[in-house]
Design an enzyme around this catalytic site. Structure first.
Site, PDB file in Angstrom:
ATOM      1  CG  HIS A  75      28.397  32.852  49.005  1.00  0.00           C
ATOM      2  ND1 HIS A  75      28.221  33.894  49.877  1.00  0.00           N
ATOM      3  CD2 HIS A  75      29.041  31.885  49.699  1.00  0.00           C
ATOM      4  CE1 HIS A  75      28.751  33.569  51.050  1.00  0.00           C
ATOM      5  NE2 HIS A  75      29.268  32.359  50.964  1.00  0.00           N
ATOM      6  CE1 TYR A 204      28.050  42.369  48.255  1.00  0.00           C
ATOM      7  CE2 TYR A 204      29.424  44.345  48.256  1.00  0.00           C
ATOM      8  CZ  TYR A 204      29.268  42.993  48.003  1.00  0.00           C
ATOM      9  OH  TYR A 204      30.317  42.272  47.499  1.00  0.00           O
ATOM     10  N   PRO A 296      36.608  48.278  46.544  1.00  0.00           N
ATOM     11  CG  PRO A 296      37.005  47.844  48.802  1.00  0.00           C
ATOM     12  CD  PRO A 296      37.208  48.865  47.744  1.00  0.00           C
ATOM     13  CE  LYS A 300      33.082  41.894  39.035  1.00  0.00           C
ATOM     14  NZ  LYS A 300      32.833  40.659  39.789  1.00  0.00           N
ATOM     15  CE1 TYR A 394      29.373  41.194  44.491  1.00  0.00           C
ATOM     16  CE2 TYR A 394      29.185  38.820  44.357  1.00  0.00           C
ATOM     17  CZ  TYR A 394      29.524  39.952  45.062  1.00  0.00           C
ATOM     18  OH  TYR A 394      30.044  39.842  46.330  1.00  0.00           O
TER      19      TYR A 394
HETATM   20  P1  RFL Z   1      49.504  42.429  45.580  1.00  0.00           P
HETATM   21  O1  RFL Z   1      48.677  41.448  46.359  1.00  0.00           O
HETATM   22  O2  RFL Z   1      49.572  43.819  46.060  1.00  0.00           O
HETATM   23  O3  RFL Z   1      50.960  41.815  45.475  1.00  0.00           O
HETATM   24  C1  RFL Z   1      52.055  42.562  44.982  1.00  0.00           C
HETATM   25  C2  RFL Z   1      53.316  42.012  45.583  1.00  0.00           C
HETATM   26  O4  RFL Z   1      54.448  42.662  44.989  1.00  0.00           O
HETATM   27  C3  RFL Z   1      55.416  42.921  46.001  1.00  0.00           C
HETATM   28  N1  RFL Z   1      56.309  44.021  45.560  1.00  0.00           N
HETATM   29  C4  RFL Z   1      57.601  43.852  45.221  1.00  0.00           C
HETATM   30  N2  RFL Z   1      58.377  42.763  45.184  1.00  0.00           N
HETATM   31  C5  RFL Z   1      59.678  42.926  44.805  1.00  0.00           C
HETATM   32  N3  RFL Z   1      60.236  44.128  44.502  1.00  0.00           N
HETATM   33  C6  RFL Z   1      59.486  45.255  44.509  1.00  0.00           C
HETATM   34  N4  RFL Z   1      60.051  46.419  44.177  1.00  0.00           N
HETATM   35  C7  RFL Z   1      58.113  45.147  44.888  1.00  0.00           C
HETATM   36  N5  RFL Z   1      57.094  46.035  45.019  1.00  0.00           N
HETATM   37  C8  RFL Z   1      56.017  45.335  45.424  1.00  0.00           C
HETATM   38  C9  RFL Z   1      54.568  43.275  47.223  1.00  0.00           C
HETATM   39  O5  RFL Z   1      55.296  43.084  48.433  1.00  0.00           O
HETATM   40  C10 RFL Z   1      53.407  42.288  47.075  1.00  0.00           C
HETATM   41  O6  RFL Z   1      53.625  41.086  47.781  1.00  0.00           O
HETATM   42  O7  RFL Z   1      49.006  42.495  44.055  1.00  0.00           O
HETATM   43  P2  RFL Z   1      48.365  41.355  43.108  1.00  0.00           P
HETATM   44  O8  RFL Z   1      49.126  40.061  43.216  1.00  0.00           O
HETATM   45  O9  RFL Z   1      48.150  41.976  41.789  1.00  0.00           O
HETATM   46  O10 RFL Z   1      46.950  41.004  43.774  1.00  0.00           O
HETATM   47  C11 RFL Z   1      45.912  41.898  43.722  1.00  0.00           C
HETATM   48  C12 RFL Z   1      45.036  41.754  44.970  1.00  0.00           C
HETATM   49  O11 RFL Z   1      45.851  41.710  46.117  1.00  0.00           O
HETATM   50  C13 RFL Z   1      44.080  42.928  45.072  1.00  0.00           C
HETATM   51  O12 RFL Z   1      43.451  43.197  43.813  1.00  0.00           O
HETATM   52  C14 RFL Z   1      42.963  42.734  46.044  1.00  0.00           C
HETATM   53  O13 RFL Z   1      43.376  42.275  47.295  1.00  0.00           O
HETATM   54  C15 RFL Z   1      42.296  44.103  46.187  1.00  0.00           C
HETATM   55  N6  RFL Z   1      41.610  44.199  47.426  1.00  0.00           N
HETATM   56  C16 RFL Z   1      40.408  43.609  47.490  1.00  0.00           C
HETATM   57  N7  RFL Z   1      39.886  43.032  46.367  1.00  0.00           N
HETATM   58  C17 RFL Z   1      38.697  42.409  46.415  1.00  0.00           C
HETATM   59  O14 RFL Z   1      38.252  41.863  45.391  1.00  0.00           O
HETATM   60  N8  RFL Z   1      37.995  42.404  47.612  1.00  0.00           N
HETATM   61  C18 RFL Z   1      38.517  42.965  48.767  1.00  0.00           C
HETATM   62  O15 RFL Z   1      37.903  42.919  49.814  1.00  0.00           O
HETATM   63  C19 RFL Z   1      39.756  43.607  48.737  1.00  0.00           C
HETATM   64  N9  RFL Z   1      40.312  44.170  49.859  1.00  0.00           N
HETATM   65  C20 RFL Z   1      42.224  44.829  48.537  1.00  0.00           C
HETATM   66  C21 RFL Z   1      41.558  44.766  49.768  1.00  0.00           C
HETATM   67  C22 RFL Z   1      43.473  45.485  48.452  1.00  0.00           C
HETATM   68  C23 RFL Z   1      44.079  46.084  49.547  1.00  0.00           C
HETATM   69  N10 RFL Z   1      45.330  46.825  49.362  1.00  0.00           N
HETATM   70  C24 RFL Z   1      46.021  46.765  48.120  1.00  0.00           C
HETATM   71  C25 RFL Z   1      45.854  47.787  50.218  1.00  0.00           C
HETATM   72  C26 RFL Z   1      42.163  45.311  50.898  1.00  0.00           C
HETATM   73  C27 RFL Z   1      43.426  45.960  50.802  1.00  0.00           C
HETATM   74  C28 RFL Z   1      44.036  46.478  52.069  1.00  0.00           C
HETATM   75  C1  PHB Z   2      35.602  40.457  51.688  1.00  0.00           C
HETATM   76  O1  PHB Z   2      35.086  39.418  52.138  1.00  0.00           O
HETATM   77  O2  PHB Z   2      36.687  40.879  52.102  1.00  0.00           O
HETATM   78  C2  PHB Z   2      34.874  41.209  50.631  1.00  0.00           C
HETATM   79  C3  PHB Z   2      33.790  40.628  49.990  1.00  0.00           C
HETATM   80  C4  PHB Z   2      33.101  41.341  49.028  1.00  0.00           C
HETATM   81  C5  PHB Z   2      33.516  42.623  48.700  1.00  0.00           C
HETATM   82  C6  PHB Z   2      34.617  43.192  49.312  1.00  0.00           C
HETATM   83  C7  PHB Z   2      35.294  42.484  50.287  1.00  0.00           C
HETATM   84  O3  PHB Z   2      32.812  43.322  47.766  1.00  0.00           O
END
Ligand code: RFL
Ligand code: PHB
Length: 403
Positions: A75, A204, A296, A300, A394
């Site tokens: 993108h 957005y 989100p 980032k 970004y």
């Molecule tokens: P994760 O992906 O949460 O993985 C952590 C893992 O650790 C495990 N765990 C354990 N394992 C063993 N023993 C224990 N005691 C444990 N406690 C926990 C968990 O089961 C899990 O598998 O963290 P990681 O790897 O640092 O990755 C980070 C990303 O996942 C996160 O920053 C992003 O997904 C944040 N986020 C989003 N970021 C974006 O940039 N754009 C988004 O659209 C976006 N949507 C989101 C999101 C985070 C969400 N969360 C945390 C609820 C949407 C959601 C729902």
């Molecule tokens: C997504 O595609 O899940 C997404 C993309 C951009 C954002 C947040 C979430 O800022």
């Protein structure tokens, strides 16, 4: 009790843990990943979709970029709509050629899991870590349960990649741990559907009914989000209701193009800014969501996790290849500088694009907060140097090298 040993013990098989494991393995550094949930459960979590170039480069370095290169979409810009006025942030021209890649977190996780399986590295799924001990010694241990049996894993270093609700952060004594937090008075309701995206680029949308985001995973799969009050329940949002509300928040042109269909996934995420300092204690390192959370709006979260992974990978490579143990002291400072920039950008985008309504935060200031944010958005969108500031952040700031 069964005893195991390895060089680096990694807690958590989310993107942080899996990417770190793969990079270390490439350098011949042995590691074991312990994950609380099943692999299928980890893959069922629908999360981020936008990857900075630094992330893409790191996945390439780990040797896992094949499918991402083929199926990911580059993108070069995105749109911010302010009520019905649309502004395209042309990232590529504003940043001298930088772009982002649209490829879902689920897919990256799947690619990393497959690569790990092939490399024969050990991963224990369905195995919660129950305690972390002796992190100030040269041989820390973690205790976990697997198939009803207790295990003790001794290692040189522990990477706490266990997300916001993990156990690692709590291991840092509260006397030296500082936590900074802001909880927003709303959440995002997300919907995934097998329908063509409403536009080639992300939109957005600032709207008086609340923020909305039109995102995507492929030409045939869309991801949409709506700002909702924290009191909303996902069960009260039938697909019809979601689509009706989205149509009212998208700019008119996009709304007319919207193709609706049954949802594959729907969930509500609360929005939070959170940072834990320091990110290292003894031989324990916090990585990704274990140390910090962003709302989100700036895309980032996953990208900050990747820059932590990159820094830890460089630190541990130097320790094992050059015997430079002192460099572990750089980890926290190097990570936190970039983390705070990501926090600030995500907070700023969230402030400018959401409706704060009657929330405590807005009402404390008698309505001036929303007026100022409206003016802030207008200024940054209508001034070329304003758009450049958005674009630079970004696409992602450069990764910092170790000293
Ligand atoms: P994760 O992906 O949460 O993985 C952590 C893992 O650790 C495990 N765990 C354990 N394992 C063993 N023993 C224990 N005691 C444990 N406690 C926990 C968990 O089961 C899990 O598998 O963290 P990681 O790897 O640092 O990755 C980070 C990303 O996942 C996160 O920053 C992003 O997904 C944040 N986020 C989003 N970021 C974006 O940039 N754009 C988004 O659209 C976006 N949507 C989101 C999101 C985070 C969400 N969360 C945390 C609820 C949407 C959601 C729902
Ligand atoms: C997504 O595609 O899940 C997404 C993309 C951009 C954002 C947040 C979430 O800022």
């Amino acid at each position: 009790m069964e005893r195991l040993t390895t060089q680096v013990a990694i807690i958590g098989a989310g993107p942080s843990g899996l990417l770190l494991g793969q990079l270390l393995a490439k350098q011949g550094i042995e590691n074991i990943i312990i994950e609380r949930s099943s692999g299928d459960h980890v893959l069922s979590r629908i999360r981020a979709g936008i990857l900075e170039q630094g992330f893409v480069d790191l996945v390439e370095e780990a040797g896992c970029a094949g499918r991402m290169t083929e199926e990911g979409h580059v993108h070069s810009g995105f749109v911010i709509s302010d009520q019905d006025q649309q502004y395209r942030i042309d990232m590529q021209s504003l940043t001298g050629g930088k772009v982002v890649t649209c490829y879902g977190q689920t897919e990256i996780t799947r690619d990393l899991m497959e690569a790990r399986e092939e490399s024969g590295q050990q991963t224990y799924y369905d195995s919660p870590v129950n305690s972390i001990e002796d992190v100030e010694s040269s041989s820390p241990t973690i205790c976990f349960t697997h198939q009803g049996k207790e295990y003790q894993l001794s290692c040189d270093f522990i990477a706490g990649c266990d997300g916001f609700h993990g156990i690692s952060r709590q291991t840092i004594p509260s006397s030296i741990r500082n936590e900074y937090e802001r909880v927003y008075p709303f959440g995002w309701l997300g919907l995934l559907s097998d329908t063509p995206p409403v536009s080639d680029e992300l939109i957005y949308c600032k709207n008086e009914r609340g923020f909305a985001l039109a995102s995507q995973r492929s030409e045939t799969r869309s991801r949409y989000y709506l700002q909702v009050p924290l009191t909303e329940k996902v069960e009260d949002w039938a697909d019809e209701r979601f689509w009706d509300e989205l149509k009212q928040r998208l700019p008119k042109e996009a709304s007319e193009q919207l193709v609706t269909g049954p949802s594959i996934e729907k969930s509500i995420v609360p929005l939070r800014s959170f940072v834990c300092e320091p990110m290292q204690f003894g031989r324990l390192f916090l990585v990704g969501d274990a140390a910090h959370i962003v709302p989100p709006t700036g895309a980032k979260g996953l990208n900050l996790a990747a820059s932590d992974v990159s820094t830890l990978y460089k630190v541990l490579t130097r320790v094992y290849k050059e015997g430079d143990l002192a460099c572990i002291a750089q980890y926290s400072e190097v990570c936190l500088r970039r983390v705070w920039h990501g926090e600030r950008f995500s907070w700023w985008m969230t402030n400018m694009l959401h409706e704060f309504g009657e929330s405590e935060l807005a009402s404390q200031e008698g309505g001036i907060f929303e007026k100022l944010m409206g003016s802030e958005l207008d200024y940054f969108l209508t001034q070329p140097h304003g758009q450049k500031i958005i674009a630079d952040q970004y696409v992602g700031l450069d990764y910092e090298e170790l000293k």
